[in-house]
Design a protein around this motif. Structure first.
Motif, short mmCIF file in Angstrom:
data_model
loop_
_atom_site.label_atom_id
_atom_site.label_comp_id
_atom_site.label_asym_id
_atom_site.label_seq_id
_atom_site.Cartn_x
_atom_site.Cartn_y
_atom_site.Cartn_z
N LEU A 1 0.84 -1.20 0.00
CA LEU A 1 0.00 0.00 0.00
C LEU A 1 0.87 1.25 0.00
O LEU A 1 1.77 1.40 0.85
N GLY A 2 0.62 2.15 -0.94
CA GLY A 2 1.40 3.36 -1.05
C GLY A 2 2.78 3.16 -1.62
O GLY A 2 3.56 4.11 -1.73
N GLY A 3 3.09 1.93 -2.01
CA GLY A 3 4.42 1.63 -2.50
C GLY A 3 4.76 2.26 -3.83
O GLY A 3 5.93 2.39 -4.18
N ASP A 4 3.74 2.68 -4.56
CA ASP A 4 3.99 3.30 -5.87
C ASP A 4 4.64 4.68 -5.74
O ASP A 4 5.41 5.09 -6.61
N SER A 5 4.35 5.40 -4.65
CA SER A 5 4.91 6.75 -4.49
C SER A 5 5.80 6.88 -3.25
O SER A 5 6.24 7.98 -2.93
N ALA A 6 6.07 5.77 -2.56
CA ALA A 6 6.85 5.83 -1.33
C ALA A 6 8.31 6.15 -1.62
O ALA A 6 8.89 5.67 -2.60
N THR A 7 8.89 6.95 -0.75
CA THR A 7 10.32 7.23 -0.82
C THR A 7 11.10 6.37 0.17
O THR A 7 12.34 6.37 0.15
N LEU A 8 10.37 5.62 1.01
CA LEU A 8 11.00 4.76 2.00
C LEU A 8 10.12 3.53 2.18
O LEU A 8 8.94 3.66 2.49
N LEU A 9 10.69 2.35 1.99
CA LEU A 9 9.95 1.10 2.12
C LEU A 9 10.41 0.34 3.36
O LEU A 9 11.61 0.23 3.61
N ILE A 10 9.45 -0.19 4.11
CA ILE A 10 9.74 -1.03 5.26
C ILE A 10 9.49 -2.46 4.83
O ILE A 10 8.35 -2.84 4.55
N ILE A 11 10.56 -3.26 4.78
CA ILE A 11 10.47 -4.62 4.24
C ILE A 11 10.70 -5.64 5.35
O ILE A 11 11.81 -5.73 5.91
N PRO A 12 9.69 -6.45 5.71
CA PRO A 12 9.89 -7.52 6.69
C PRO A 12 10.67 -8.69 6.08
O PRO A 12 10.42 -9.07 4.93
N THR A 13 11.60 -9.25 6.83
CA THR A 13 12.33 -10.45 6.44
C THR A 13 12.41 -11.37 7.65
O THR A 13 11.99 -11.00 8.76
N SER A 14 12.99 -12.55 7.48
CA SER A 14 13.15 -13.47 8.60
C SER A 14 14.17 -12.94 9.61
O SER A 14 14.23 -13.42 10.75
N ASP A 15 14.94 -11.95 9.22
CA ASP A 15 15.94 -11.35 10.11
C ASP A 15 15.55 -9.95 10.56
O ASP A 15 16.40 -9.14 10.92
N GLY A 16 14.26 -9.66 10.55
CA GLY A 16 13.79 -8.38 11.04
C GLY A 16 13.33 -7.45 9.93
O GLY A 16 13.31 -7.81 8.75
N LEU A 17 12.97 -6.26 10.33
CA LEU A 17 12.52 -5.24 9.38
C LEU A 17 13.72 -4.45 8.87
O LEU A 17 14.63 -4.12 9.63
N PHE A 18 13.67 -4.13 7.57
CA PHE A 18 14.71 -3.31 6.98
C PHE A 18 14.07 -2.07 6.35
O PHE A 18 13.01 -2.16 5.74
N VAL A 19 14.74 -0.95 6.52
CA VAL A 19 14.31 0.29 5.91
C VAL A 19 15.06 0.45 4.60
O VAL A 19 16.29 0.54 4.58
N VAL A 20 14.31 0.47 3.50
CA VAL A 20 14.91 0.46 2.16
C VAL A 20 14.58 1.78 1.45
O VAL A 20 13.40 2.06 1.20
N PRO A 21 15.58 2.58 1.12
CA PRO A 21 15.31 3.81 0.36
C PRO A 21 14.67 3.49 -0.98
O PRO A 21 14.99 2.49 -1.63
N GLY A 22 13.76 4.34 -1.40
CA GLY A 22 13.03 4.08 -2.65
C GLY A 22 13.89 4.12 -3.89
O GLY A 22 13.49 3.59 -4.93
N ASP A 23 15.07 4.73 -3.80
CA ASP A 23 15.93 4.84 -4.98
C ASP A 23 17.17 3.95 -4.89
O ASP A 23 18.13 4.14 -5.65
N VAL A 24 17.18 2.96 -3.99
CA VAL A 24 18.35 2.11 -3.83
C VAL A 24 18.55 1.21 -5.05
O VAL A 24 17.58 0.80 -5.70
N THR A 25 19.79 0.91 -5.37
CA THR A 25 20.09 0.03 -6.50
C THR A 25 19.58 -1.38 -6.23
O THR A 25 19.77 -1.93 -5.14
N GLY A 26 18.92 -1.97 -7.22
CA GLY A 26 18.40 -3.32 -7.09
C GLY A 26 16.93 -3.39 -6.73
O GLY A 26 16.35 -4.48 -6.65
N LEU A 27 16.31 -2.23 -6.50
CA LEU A 27 14.88 -2.19 -6.17
C LEU A 27 14.06 -1.86 -7.41
O LEU A 27 14.31 -0.86 -8.08
N GLU A 28 13.08 -2.71 -7.70
CA GLU A 28 12.18 -2.47 -8.82
C GLU A 28 10.74 -2.43 -8.30
O GLU A 28 10.36 -3.20 -7.43
N ARG A 29 9.96 -1.51 -8.88
CA ARG A 29 8.57 -1.38 -8.46
C ARG A 29 7.64 -1.31 -9.67
O ARG A 29 7.96 -0.67 -10.66
#
Length: 366
Positions: free
Chosen positions: A148-176
């Protein structure tokens, strides 16, 4: 229990209600949805100026330190206006996730931007992302759907098995792949391929996701009440003014009964929203889990009932793009699906044992 609003809460309600009344009729909403991202930066700035984006955050984190009741007041007003700005995705979901598991240093780095509206956050609640430790950092790979809101977000919170990670919207390797949602707003399917992050980007345990989803359910309950009440009001007004055979159709007793049934559903949803607001301070995880599952089921059922009969009682005009009822129908339908549909929440509630267990009562009787 005192369920009356305090003077400060009434002032908040009056302020938000006035903004929505003046700036969120159907024509305004269509204009906002036609803008880049599907929402209005100007309205977002207005919400920031009113302090609405600071409501749920503690004083220590730079927020206003207010509670679930104040958030419910805002959510109900937003539901009546069918607000499309990213309050749910950025403030309620992403903001709550960060505030619950971030260190003070991390919170100080990310929350001010979210509260100021300059940073737009989004939480991936349906994530299949794996984090692997590599040297002094982390590498993330995987996908997340319907963020939700991921189309215009500048910061993504991504849950993983090792916790939550804060991912900048312009980081290399991120596709939306962004898209618009049926009831307004946007979302995105996200792919992470070799995204490199540091320990500073890791928030810790996944507990923040659960608390964020609970806060999201409370927000949706309030929003649904606002939309349902507005739809009921429009429907009753229509019944009083639409004439057939020289009389208002409101004199038809069966239509009166249907409107009364809609009112009952609205009041049940209102009670659920109030319970959701009060439940936010509950420390028992099981009590919160059962409560929010029941709340989501109630608002899904009630919203569906009110939405469908609002359209039916309006007749053909109720499905017109030019009438507000069709937009309430869409949003209430979407609310019933977001963060778990009614059927899944009923099943979850059953698995959790419901509100009370029958076993102690039978044991006592025996």
């Amino acid at each position: 229990m005192d369920l009356e609003l305090s003077d400060d809460q009434r002032m908040l309600k009056d302020s938000v209600d006035r903004i929505i009344t003046e700036h969120y009729d159907l024509d305004h909403r269509k204009t906002y949805m036609s803008q880049p991202g599907g929402w209005s930066q100007e309205m977002w700035s207005t919400f920031v100026a009113l302090g609405l984006t600071m409501l749920p955050f503690s004083d220590e984190q730079g927020g206003l330190g207010l509670g679930g009741v104040e958030t419910m007041i805002v959510g109900e007003a937003f539901g009546r206006g069918l607000v499309v700005e990213p309050y749910l995705s950025s403030i309620v979901l992403a903001g709550t996730a960060i505030s619950h598991v971030a260190t003070p240093e991390q919170a100080a780095g990310w929350l001010p931007g979210i509260m100021s509206g300059e940073t737009i956050g989004a939480l991936a609640t349906d994530s299949a992302v794996i984090a692997e430790r590599e040297g002094d950092g982390w590498t993330l790979n995987g996908t997340a759907h319907v963020v939700l809101g991921g189309d215009s977000a500048t910061l993504l919170i991504i849950p993983t098995s090792d916790g939550l990670f804060v991912v900048p919207g312009d980081v290399t390797g991120l596709e939306r792949r962004g898209y618009r949602l049926h009831g307004g707003g946007g979302a995105a399917d996200v792919k992470l391929a070799g995204v490199k992050l540091t320990d500073a980007d890791r928030l810790g345990g996944n507990g923040g996701t659960g608390r964020a989803i609970e806060a999201g359910v409370a927000w949706l309950a309030a929003e649904a009440v606002g939309a349902m009440q507005a739809a009921l009001d429009l429907t009753v007004d229509y019944l009083k003014t639409r004439e057939q055979f020289g009389k208002p159709i409101a004199v038809n007793q069966s239509l009166q009964h249907r409107a009364a049934e809609m009112l009952v559903e609205v009041e049940q949803a209102r009670s659920a929203a109030m319970y959701a607001a009060l439940l936010a301070d509950e420390q028992d995880d099981h009590v919160r889990a059962t409560g929010y599952a029941a709340i989501k089921a109630v608002i899904g059922k009630a919203g569906r009932f009110v939405a469908q009969y609002s359209v039916q009682l309006h007749g053909g005009i109720g499905v017109s793009e030019e009438h507000m009822i069709s937009h309430y129908f869409r949003r209430l339908t979407a609310i019933g699906m977001v963060l778990g549909d009614t059927e899944s929440q009923i099943a979850r509630l059953a698995e959790l044992g419901g509100f009370t267990s029958a076993t102690p009562h039978f044991g006592t009787a025996a």
